[in-house]
Design an enzyme around this catalytic site. Sequence first.
Site, PDB file in Angstrom:
ATOM      1  N   TRP A 100      -4.162  12.689  31.327  1.00 41.31           N
ATOM      2  CA  TRP A 100      -5.257  13.406  30.411  1.00 41.31           C
ATOM      3  C   TRP A 100      -6.093  12.906  29.717  1.00 41.31           C
ATOM      4  O   TRP A 100      -7.851  13.105  29.332  1.00 41.31           O
ATOM      5  CB  TRP A 100      -4.158  14.325  29.494  1.00 41.31           C
ATOM      6  CG  TRP A 100      -3.823  15.833  30.716  1.00 41.31           C
ATOM      7  CD1 TRP A 100      -2.491  16.228  30.630  1.00 41.31           C
ATOM      8  CD2 TRP A 100      -4.097  15.938  32.063  1.00 41.31           C
ATOM      9  NE1 TRP A 100      -1.967  17.005  31.616  1.00 41.31           N
ATOM     10  CE2 TRP A 100      -3.032  17.159  32.513  1.00 41.31           C
ATOM     11  CE3 TRP A 100      -5.239  16.906  32.126  1.00 41.31           C
ATOM     12  CZ2 TRP A 100      -3.507  18.098  33.209  1.00 41.31           C
ATOM     13  CZ3 TRP A 100      -6.032  16.909  33.389  1.00 41.31           C
ATOM     14  CH2 TRP A 100      -4.535  18.256  34.104  1.00 41.31           C
ATOM     15  N   ASP A 170      -6.963  15.631  22.115  1.00 44.22           N
ATOM     16  CA  ASP A 170      -6.778  16.874  22.570  1.00 44.22           C
ATOM     17  C   ASP A 170      -5.090  17.372  21.916  1.00 44.22           C
ATOM     18  O   ASP A 170      -4.171  16.109  22.453  1.00 44.22           O
ATOM     19  CB  ASP A 170      -6.619  16.616  24.602  1.00 44.22           C
ATOM     20  CG  ASP A 170      -5.966  17.676  24.768  1.00 44.22           C
ATOM     21  OD1 ASP A 170      -5.645  18.395  24.518  1.00 44.22           O
ATOM     22  OD2 ASP A 170      -6.030  17.316  26.395  1.00 44.22           O
ATOM     23  N   LYS A 194      -1.241  26.266  26.988  1.00 43.27           N
ATOM     24  CA  LYS A 194       0.354  25.951  27.046  1.00 43.27           C
ATOM     25  C   LYS A 194       1.208  26.113  25.790  1.00 43.27           C
ATOM     26  O   LYS A 194       2.092  26.442  25.693  1.00 43.27           O
ATOM     27  CB  LYS A 194       0.281  24.439  26.934  1.00 43.27           C
ATOM     28  CG  LYS A 194      -1.218  23.421  28.150  1.00 43.27           C
ATOM     29  CD  LYS A 194      -0.550  23.436  28.455  1.00 43.27           C
ATOM     30  CE  LYS A 194      -1.560  22.772  30.055  1.00 43.27           C
ATOM     31  NZ  LYS A 194      -1.664  21.778  30.630  1.00 43.27           N
TER      32      LYS A 194
HETATM   33  C1  LIG Z   1      -3.227  21.073  30.414  1.00 45.27           C
HETATM   34  C2  LIG Z   1      -4.279  19.798  29.802  1.00 45.27           C
HETATM   35  C3  LIG Z   1      -5.180  19.695  30.592  1.00 45.27           C
HETATM   36  C4  LIG Z   1      -5.634  20.378  31.452  1.00 45.27           C
HETATM   37  O1  LIG Z   1      -6.653  21.412  30.791  1.00 45.27           O
HETATM   38  P1  LIG Z   1      -7.431  22.604  31.709  1.00 45.27           P
HETATM   39  O2  LIG Z   1      -7.550  23.588  30.611  1.00 45.27           O
HETATM   40  O3  LIG Z   1      -6.320  22.950  33.274  1.00 45.27           O
HETATM   41  O4  LIG Z   1      -8.382  22.415  32.268  1.00 45.27           O
HETATM   42  C5  LIG Z   1      -5.527  18.409  29.449  1.00 45.27           C
HETATM   43  N1  LIG Z   1      -4.922  18.162  27.909  1.00 45.27           N
HETATM   44  C6  LIG Z   1      -3.757  18.424  27.982  1.00 45.27           C
HETATM   45  C7  LIG Z   1      -2.752  17.980  27.302  1.00 45.27           C
HETATM   46  C8  LIG Z   1      -2.775  19.098  28.851  1.00 45.27           C
HETATM   47  O5  LIG Z   1      -1.970  19.972  28.812  1.00 45.27           O
END
Ligand SMILES: *Cc1c(COP(=O)(O)O)cnc(C)c1O
Length: 358
Positions: A100, A170, A194
Amino acid sequence: MRVFNFSAGPAVLPEEVLNIAKNEMLEYKNSGMSVMEMSHRSKDFENILNEAEKDLRTLMNIPENYKILFLQGGGWTQFAMIPLNLMRNRVADYIITGQWSKKAAGEAKLYGTVNEVASSADKNFSYIPDLSNLNISSNADYVYICQNNTIYGTTIKNLPNTKGKLLVSDISSMFLSEPLDVNKYGLIYGGVQKNVGPAGVTIVIIREDLIRDDVLPFTPTMLKYKTHADHNSLFNTPPCYGIYICGLVFKWLLKLGGVEAIHKINIEKAKILYDYLDSSKLFKGTVEKKDRSLMNVPFITGNKELDAKFIAQASEAGFKNIKGHRTVGGMRASLYNAMPIEGVKKLVEFMKNFEAEN
Ligand SMILES: *Cc1c(COP(=O)(O)O)cnc(C)c1O
């Protein structure tokens, strides 16, 4: 029958929240309609949005000088919005601890110079590098991290020394799982699918002085933080129903005692699985112990056929979505806030039986 859903995302939600949503599905309070059918400009929805914001502020202890934005487009849209809005010198430093952050860096490269100041790619992202004294670029607009690596199961436990530069994080797969000091960041964001709510909502927490008009000149209106901040996340139609569910999850967490309380439970839950992995002769964890995530726990047997057999039998027994990411292989159990402790206990019991039989 509801199963134990160990999916990495979209993921398990609290049953209590789903039941409230079920009861309010046809008629939200006295509105005579579902939240799905409401105008986003209605009083009822305005209250839902304001409550959600207020409760999130309480849960995360978000200071007054940070704005909370409820956006769309997932993590991926933030990969672009962050550089578009914050890359004034067109330079940023990225710490690469998994797919990511790698993808976020790739997107930022479309707009400027990206320096990868640390990486754990050499060992398939199975650890977090030392971030205490990095070669931070003197003209970097920000330093970027992915704080919990959903795929690899590592967490950055000591934030990088950014040498005065803005920290952007993030937190998609650790949102509301443990206390964070918001003051240490310029911007925090996460897709809610998540650990917080249904797919379709992305929450951005941004320090007010970073919300500016002087973004990269070709930035679309929808991708300016200022557009959304100026309109309290109601510039255009927001993901109303998703925000409503997030709001219910916030209330569920508050009732439970807040982020400190869920953090204690998360530690207890993860310990059950990690302790077993450390004692097992069949299964083992795939990352360095010091960097282990409380949320995502990858593990392997070391034998691909045995992994496949375990995944199939686990699924049969009601432990769903336990297959690991293709870049790690093996298994991954995601232990988000809504996974009951009983689910982890039963999984470990199942693993012990499998070990005895194989
Ligand atoms: C799932 C995830 C993403 C991507 O997210 P999308 O909403 O599918 O674009 C980005 N960063 C992390 C840490 C993730 O777990």
